[in-house]
Scaffold this active site. Structure first.
Site, short mmCIF file in Angstrom:
data_model
loop_
_atom_site.label_atom_id
_atom_site.label_comp_id
_atom_site.label_asym_id
_atom_site.label_seq_id
_atom_site.Cartn_x
_atom_site.Cartn_y
_atom_site.Cartn_z
N LYS A 22 0.90 -1.27 0.01
CA LYS A 22 0.17 0.06 -0.02
C LYS A 22 0.81 1.32 -0.14
CE LYS A 22 -1.75 1.43 4.07
NZ LYS A 22 -1.35 2.83 4.24
N ASN A 23 1.94 1.21 0.92
CA ASN A 23 2.50 2.47 0.89
C ASN A 23 3.60 2.68 0.13
OD1 ASN A 23 0.98 3.26 3.02
ND2 ASN A 23 2.31 2.56 4.91
N CYS A 116 -5.77 7.89 8.68
CA CYS A 116 -6.16 7.19 9.99
C CYS A 116 -5.85 8.21 11.04
CB CYS A 116 -4.73 6.15 10.12
SG CYS A 116 -4.90 4.61 9.39
N ARG A 123 -2.65 15.00 12.01
CA ARG A 123 -1.52 14.44 11.12
C ARG A 123 -0.90 15.59 10.36
NH1 ARG A 123 -1.93 8.81 9.16
NH2 ARG A 123 0.15 8.77 8.47
N ASP A 308 3.74 0.43 12.16
CA ASP A 308 2.70 -0.26 11.62
C ASP A 308 2.45 -1.44 12.05
OD1 ASP A 308 2.16 2.05 10.27
OD2 ASP A 308 3.01 1.51 8.52
N ARG A 401 -9.26 -0.58 3.90
CA ARG A 401 -8.34 0.36 3.21
C ARG A 401 -6.88 -0.30 2.77
NH1 ARG A 401 -6.72 3.91 7.15
NH2 ARG A 401 -5.14 4.38 5.73
N1 EPU Z 1 5.19 14.56 10.98
C1 EPU Z 1 5.09 15.90 11.37
N2 EPU Z 1 5.11 16.57 10.12
C2 EPU Z 1 4.84 16.43 8.89
C3 EPU Z 1 4.55 15.01 8.62
C4 EPU Z 1 4.79 14.20 9.79
O1 EPU Z 1 5.36 16.24 12.45
O2 EPU Z 1 4.70 17.09 8.04
C5 EPU Z 1 5.26 13.47 12.05
C6 EPU Z 1 4.05 12.70 12.34
O3 EPU Z 1 3.13 13.15 12.98
C7 EPU Z 1 4.52 11.67 13.04
C8 EPU Z 1 6.07 11.64 12.39
O4 EPU Z 1 6.24 12.83 11.71
O5 EPU Z 1 4.74 11.62 14.24
C9 EPU Z 1 6.50 10.27 11.33
O6 EPU Z 1 5.33 10.35 10.51
P1 EPU Z 1 5.73 9.85 8.86
O7 EPU Z 1 5.66 11.28 8.27
O8 EPU Z 1 7.08 9.29 8.77
O9 EPU Z 1 4.55 9.34 8.63
P2 EPU Z 1 3.69 9.40 7.20
O10 EPU Z 1 4.65 9.54 6.21
O11 EPU Z 1 2.52 10.21 7.19
C10 EPU Z 1 4.30 6.94 6.52
C11 EPU Z 1 3.16 5.76 6.10
C12 EPU Z 1 2.45 5.28 7.62
C13 EPU Z 1 3.56 4.87 8.58
C14 EPU Z 1 4.30 5.99 8.72
C15 EPU Z 1 5.83 5.55 9.72
C16 EPU Z 1 2.23 6.12 3.87
C17 EPU Z 1 1.24 6.48 3.34
N3 EPU Z 1 1.84 6.22 5.40
O12 EPU Z 1 3.23 7.85 6.96
O13 EPU Z 1 1.64 4.12 7.35
O14 EPU Z 1 2.97 4.48 9.79
O15 EPU Z 1 5.06 6.38 7.38
O16 EPU Z 1 6.34 4.53 9.03
O17 EPU Z 1 3.45 5.81 3.62
C18 EPU Z 1 -0.25 2.82 7.77
O18 EPU Z 1 0.13 2.06 6.57
O19 EPU Z 1 -0.90 2.39 8.51
C19 EPU Z 1 0.39 4.09 8.13
C20 EPU Z 1 -0.06 4.97 8.76
#
Ligand code: EPU
Length: 421
Positions: A22-23, A116, A123, A308, A401
């Protein structure tokens, strides 16, 4: 609303194929916008989030041709730079469209993405905004309508340091900088395998990216890129979840079409606590293990233990001998589901919003549950398979999802999961 009804304690055995990640697919679909040529994507998981992402391409004017797990995307006729807010708001990964639209058309309008309910606030996207600004874009935010308008006649290469390591943040800035003028250096980057896969694809189309998979990524901007074929890499979270499911239910399950190297942090723990398995280049054979030790985890960016897999692992620890500390470091609201495990009979002490102690082994009993998010939903399925009696899981939209037809695939292993309206 459909729900799952799981009759627990059924013997499980057999083989299961892991679907595309998915990611990974959620980043490669928007990348189609960077080029006017057609991209062919194979091994696409048939899940809600993929459908939304492809619909978003169509809502912009792109053409999607679908054939099962393959899709061809033609964005040559796209003439719209505004992300339809009702659709974009429904999934967090819609943020991945912003950079490619900005890079190709010089402007983009969008509202804050949903997804989520697991992070701080709704987020945050501050790192994306800061990164686009570093690349020379002008960002305006209309507070009344919750709408961003970003413009840049030409993006300019920059040096950017991520104050927080972010997977999608790294991917977004990396793909956006491909068409910027000059060199971009991104520091303190995430190192997930999906990032490397994305960089490899972009390089095969003429981009000049080096260092993906390490904390420092450099991108030499190019005027345009072509497009080609991308095979979505196996979903390491699905593979890890099934491995945990097999270990927690004492089942012999062969996990095919996966990459064991991508879940080394989990297999390393299996070695320590006595879970038996064998592995090859693209498979894992889980063996029966009726007793195993408790072992604590602290979630971490890749290659550390993935957030995850934290909730499936917590369910797993309810069956382990001894106590384990589960420490969630990535998200603020990703341990709330443990209350439902306690209602099922698990012995869990909540230390603070980021840490719980699980004491095992405990017997679990069926309950009516509500899936709060995708990964906790998978954890509840595992709990339902372990529990005595009939567990009901509501809000399974959250599970669908991210996991393709998980009920049907687990039923082939001997599970008794019914999807009812
Ligand atoms: N964060 C910020 N500011 C930002 C972006 C992120 O403060 O602009 C914070 C987040 O709140 C979090 C931390 O940075 O505390 C790390 O989050 P990250 O940005 O790495 O998460 P993401 O890129 O939004 C992806 C995956 C998630 C997975 C995380 C961590 C996708 C679409 N989503 O999210 O997947 O948990 O990396 O590995 O790639 C899932 O598949 O269930 C899922 C939530």
């Amino acid at each position: 609303m459909p729900k799952y009804i799981i009759l627990g304690k059924q013997p499980l055995a057999g083989e299961i194929d892991i679907k595309g990640a998915k990611n990974s697919v959620l980043k490669i679909i928007p990348v189609a916008i960077l080029s006017t040529q057609k991209i062919k994507i194979t091994n696409i998981p048939e899940i809600e989030d993929t459908e939304k992402s492809l619909s978003l391409i169509e809502s912009l004017g792109g053409i999607v041709t679908r054939d099962g797990n393959t899709a061809t995307i033609d964005t040559s006729k796209i003439n719209n730079t505004e992300l339809k807010s009702d659709l974009a708001k429904k999934f967090r990964a819609s943020i991945m469209f912003v950079g490619p639209i900005l890079a190709r058309f010089g402007e983009v309008k969008f509202s804050h993405p949903g997804g989520c309910v697991i992070g701080a606030g709704s987020r945050p996207i501050d790192l994306f905004i800061e990164g686009f600004e570093a690349l020379g874009a002008k960002v305006e935010y209309n507070e009344d309508e919750g709408f961003y308008h970003i413009q840049a006649e030409k993006l300019i290469g920059c040096d950017y340091f991520f104050s927080t390591i972010s997977v999608t943040g790294t991917e977004a800035l990396m793909m956006t900088a491909v068409l910027a003028k000059g060199k971009t250096t991104l520091k303190n980057c995430a190192m997930e395998p999906e990032i490397e896969a994305l960089a490899n694809y972009l390089n095969s189309c003429g981009a000049k990216i080096s260092g993906a998979g390490t904390p420092i990524i450099t991108i030499e901007g190019v005027d345009k890129i072509s497009a080609g074929e991308f095979e979505v890499i196996p979903d390491r979270i699905e593979a890890g979840s099934i491995a945990i499911l097999a270990a927690a239910t004492n089942s012999e399950i062969r996990i095919n079409k996966c990459n064991p190297d991508h879940i080394e942090s989990l297999l390393n723990i299996f070695d320590k606590i006595g879970i038996k398995y064998e592995k090859g280049a693209d498979w894992i054979q889980m063996k029966k293990t009726d007793k195993f030790l408790a072992y604590g985890i602290k979630t971490h960016e890749y290659p550390g233990f993935p957030t995850d897999l934290q909730s499936p692992y917590t369910v797993f620890m309810t069956q382990a001998q001894g106590s384990s500390l589960i420490h969630e470091t990535i998200y603020d609201r990703r341990l709330f589901y443990v209350d439902m495990l306690s209602q099922m009979g698990a012995d869990i002490t909540i230390c603070d919003p980021h840490r719980v102690v699980v004491n095992g082994p405990t017997k679990l009993y069926a309950k009516k549950l509500i899936s709060p998010d995708l990964r906790a939903g998978m954890a509840m399925i595992i709990a339902g398979l372990i529990a005595e009696g009939e567990t009901e899981i509501d809000n399974i939209y959250q599970i669908d999802r991210g996991y393709e037809k998980i009920d049907e695939r687990l039923n082939k292993l001997g599970a008794k999961i019914q999807k009812v309206d």
